[in-house]
Design a protein around this motif. Structure first.
Motif, PDB file in Angstrom:
ATOM      1  N   THR A  51      36.202  38.134  32.271  1.00  0.00           N
ATOM      2  CA  THR A  51      36.137  36.685  32.491  1.00  0.00           C
ATOM      3  C   THR A  51      37.522  36.057  32.360  1.00  0.00           C
ATOM      4  N   GLN A  52      38.287  36.488  31.356  1.00  0.00           N
ATOM      5  CA  GLN A  52      39.644  35.961  31.173  1.00  0.00           C
ATOM      6  C   GLN A  52      40.530  36.301  32.368  1.00  0.00           C
ATOM      7  N   VAL A  53      40.460  37.545  32.814  1.00  0.00           N
ATOM      8  CA  VAL A  53      41.313  37.981  33.921  1.00  0.00           C
ATOM      9  C   VAL A  53      40.946  37.230  35.194  1.00  0.00           C
ATOM     10  N   GLU A  95      49.898  33.714  36.194  1.00  0.00           N
ATOM     11  CA  GLU A  95      48.761  34.617  36.360  1.00  0.00           C
ATOM     12  C   GLU A  95      49.063  35.980  35.737  1.00  0.00           C
ATOM     13  N   LYS A  96      50.247  36.491  36.005  1.00  0.00           N
ATOM     14  CA  LYS A  96      50.634  37.791  35.446  1.00  0.00           C
ATOM     15  C   LYS A  96      50.604  37.765  33.918  1.00  0.00           C
ATOM     16  N   ASN A 101      48.274  39.323  28.867  1.00  0.00           N
ATOM     17  CA  ASN A 101      47.861  38.888  27.530  1.00  0.00           C
ATOM     18  C   ASN A 101      46.390  39.197  27.281  1.00  0.00           C
ATOM     19  N   ALA A 102      45.557  39.006  28.285  1.00  0.00           N
ATOM     20  CA  ALA A 102      44.134  39.325  28.145  1.00  0.00           C
ATOM     21  C   ALA A 102      43.948  40.819  27.905  1.00  0.00           C
ATOM     22  N   GLN A 103      44.726  41.629  28.623  1.00  0.00           N
ATOM     23  CA  GLN A 103      44.628  43.076  28.436  1.00  0.00           C
ATOM     24  C   GLN A 103      45.070  43.460  27.024  1.00  0.00           C
ATOM     25  N   ASP A 145      51.570  46.823  35.255  1.00  0.00           N
ATOM     26  CA  ASP A 145      51.799  45.447  35.666  1.00  0.00           C
ATOM     27  C   ASP A 145      50.433  44.813  35.919  1.00  0.00           C
ATOM     28  N   ALA A 146      50.429  43.526  36.201  1.00  0.00           N
ATOM     29  CA  ALA A 146      49.167  42.806  36.361  1.00  0.00           C
ATOM     30  C   ALA A 146      48.347  43.338  37.542  1.00  0.00           C
TER      31      ALA A 146
END
Length: 175
Positions: A51-53, A95-96, A101-103, A145-146
């Motif tokens: 959900t965060q991503v 976004e990246k 950060n979510a990861q 990377d993102a």
């Protein structure tokens, strides 16, 4: 991803079940209940991460993400590295940052949960390094990377969580 979470829970549970049972035919209901609760918590953490991503992506980038993943799925010769690069190149700096950060938060929570599970179960604690002595040691983890995080999340291969490789893609392990 659900298969990965199930496999992780099973891998952590099998030694506990074997060690906790005196008689192999006698199940341990308390242990099974704890395993179920742990699995539910892992699934909840994964859903929060997802959900965060997805919340970090603009509508246009969500559409690009779907297109890239769909094209990768139907390609005769899929190129996950190129797909990850395409996604990463399209994302904004914000976004990246939000995705990475979510990861990081997800891995921190999963690590804490794993440590708690290990501390609360009766199986023997590992000692020493699993790596053979000599010139070879553990590989330095790849910092994704993102775009790689997005592909790992979509792939269901567990690459994001298990530092695996998706058919030649860069490792998607935690930083």
């Amino acid at each position: 991803m659900k298969r990965l979470l199930f496999a992780l829970a099973l891998a952590l549970a099998v030694p506990a079940i074997a060690g906790a049972q005196q008689d192999p035919g006698t199940p341990n209901p308390a242990l099974r209940q704890q395993m179920h609760a742990n699995m539910q918590q892992m699934m909840k953490l994964h859903q929060q991460f997802r959900t965060q991503v997805l919340g970090a992506l603009t509508p246009a980038h969500k559409q690009l993400y779907a297109q890239v993943v769909g094209n990768l799925a139907i390609a005769a010769s899929p190129d996950p590295r190129a797909a990850a690069k395409q996604l990463d190149d399209a994302l904004s700096a914000n976004e990246k940052t939000a995705i990475l950060n979510a990861q990081k938060q997800f891995f921190t929570q999963m690590k804490a949960m794993r440590q708690q599970m290990m501390a609360n179960h009766p199986w023997p604690k590992p000692s020493g390094s699993p790596w053979p002595h000599g010139s070879h040691g553990p590989r330095k983890p790849h910092t994704p990377d993102a775009g790689e995080v997005l592909l790992g999340m979509a792939g269901g291969h567990g690459g994001m969580m298990m530092r695996g490789h998706m058919h030649g893609a860069p490792g998607m392990g935690h930083p």
